[in-house]
Design a protein around this motif. Structure first.
Motif, short mmCIF file in Angstrom:
data_model
loop_
_atom_site.label_atom_id
_atom_site.label_comp_id
_atom_site.label_asym_id
_atom_site.label_seq_id
_atom_site.Cartn_x
_atom_site.Cartn_y
_atom_site.Cartn_z
N THR A 1 -1.22 40.04 17.91
CA THR A 1 -0.17 40.94 18.35
C THR A 1 1.11 40.45 18.10
OG1 THR A 1 -1.53 41.67 20.34
CG2 THR A 1 0.78 42.24 20.65
N GLU A 2 1.44 39.06 18.36
CA GLU A 2 2.64 38.36 17.86
C GLU A 2 2.66 38.44 16.39
OE1 GLU A 2 6.10 36.73 18.93
OE2 GLU A 2 4.47 37.48 20.18
N GLN B 1 1.90 40.91 14.48
CA GLN B 1 2.18 42.32 14.14
C GLN B 1 3.83 42.48 14.51
OE1 GLN B 1 -0.92 44.07 16.35
NE2 GLN B 1 -1.95 44.65 14.19
N ARG B 2 3.98 41.86 15.85
CA ARG B 2 5.50 42.03 16.02
C ARG B 2 6.53 41.54 15.30
NH1 ARG B 2 4.09 41.09 22.68
NH2 ARG B 2 3.43 43.18 23.04
N ASN B 3 6.23 40.23 14.58
CA ASN B 3 6.93 39.41 13.97
C ASN B 3 7.20 40.12 12.52
OD1 ASN B 3 7.86 37.46 15.51
ND2 ASN B 3 6.24 36.16 15.22
N ALA C 1 6.78 43.39 12.13
CA ALA C 1 7.63 44.45 12.09
C ALA C 1 9.03 44.05 12.44
CB ALA C 1 7.36 45.36 13.49
N LEU C 2 9.43 42.99 13.09
CA LEU C 2 10.79 42.70 12.93
C LEU C 2 11.38 42.03 11.66
CD1 LEU C 2 13.21 41.68 14.66
CD2 LEU C 2 12.12 39.52 15.08
N ASP D 1 12.95 50.82 15.21
CA ASP D 1 11.87 50.85 16.41
C ASP D 1 12.96 50.73 17.61
OD1 ASP D 1 10.02 50.08 18.31
OD2 ASP D 1 8.49 50.04 17.05
N LEU E 1 12.15 49.39 20.07
CA LEU E 1 11.88 48.03 20.98
C LEU E 1 12.80 46.98 20.42
CD1 LEU E 1 8.01 48.09 20.86
CD2 LEU E 1 9.43 48.43 22.75
N ARG F 1 13.82 41.40 19.14
CA ARG F 1 12.73 41.78 19.98
C ARG F 1 12.05 40.54 21.10
NH1 ARG F 1 6.84 43.63 19.80
NH2 ARG F 1 7.01 45.18 21.54
N THR F 2 12.58 40.81 22.22
CA THR F 2 11.96 39.72 23.33
C THR F 2 12.46 38.66 22.60
OG1 THR F 2 9.79 39.38 22.34
CG2 THR F 2 10.13 41.00 23.91
N ASN G 1 12.24 36.62 19.91
CA ASN G 1 12.27 36.58 18.54
C ASN G 1 13.39 37.37 17.77
OD1 ASN G 1 9.83 35.04 18.50
ND2 ASN G 1 8.56 36.74 18.60
#
Length: 135
Positions: free
Chosen positions: A5-6, A8-10, A12-13, A87, A89, A118-119, A121
């Motif tokens: 998950t992390e 994938q988030r990175n 996308a960022l 996004d 987010l 995002r959060t 990062n």
């Protein structure tokens, strides 16, 4: 699972930051090259009204690649060439700004540090006084 998950988030960022940096570079390149549309010549524009390009951001994470020019016998016009939406987010700081690049020199209208987060990062894009765009 958290690691995936992390990741994938990175990813996308990273993609969002690369897309904004690429759009900034496109604006600068078009300004330096003196890009005009098919059928246009320097005679289409006032002496000080030749096209230059930039980015205008909106507070909701949307930003536009823009073209600004002054046609002969007219007033300054701004066209939106592309629209990008991040996004929801992601947070962009500053949330709303305009940056343009001078014809020929590519000098920016302002130097800038743009943070996309995002959060915990984030990615940072800088535009220096010479128009260099770094991520």
């Amino acid at each position: 699972v958290n690691t995936i998950t992390e990741f994938q988030r990175n990813a996308a960022l990273d993609a969002a930051a690369h897309e904004m940096a690429s759009t900034l570079r496109t604006a600068r390149t078009k300004s330096v090259a003196g890009s005009v549309n098919t059928g246009e010549t320097s005679a289409t524009f006032t002496n000080d009204g030749l096209p230059y390009f930039g980015i205008t951001t909106l507070a909701n994470g949307t930003y536009n690649l823009t073209r600004t020019f002054t046609p002969i016998g007219g007033s300054e016009k701004k066209e939106i060439l592309e629209t990008h939406t991040m996004d929801s987010l992601f947070t962009v700081t500053p949330s709303s700004f305009v940056i343009t690049f001078a014809r020929v020199s590519g000098a920016p209208s302002t130097t800038m540090t743009i943070t996309i987060a995002r959060t915990t990062n984030s990615r940072i894009i800088t535009v220096d006084a010479n128009g260099n765009i770094n991520l």
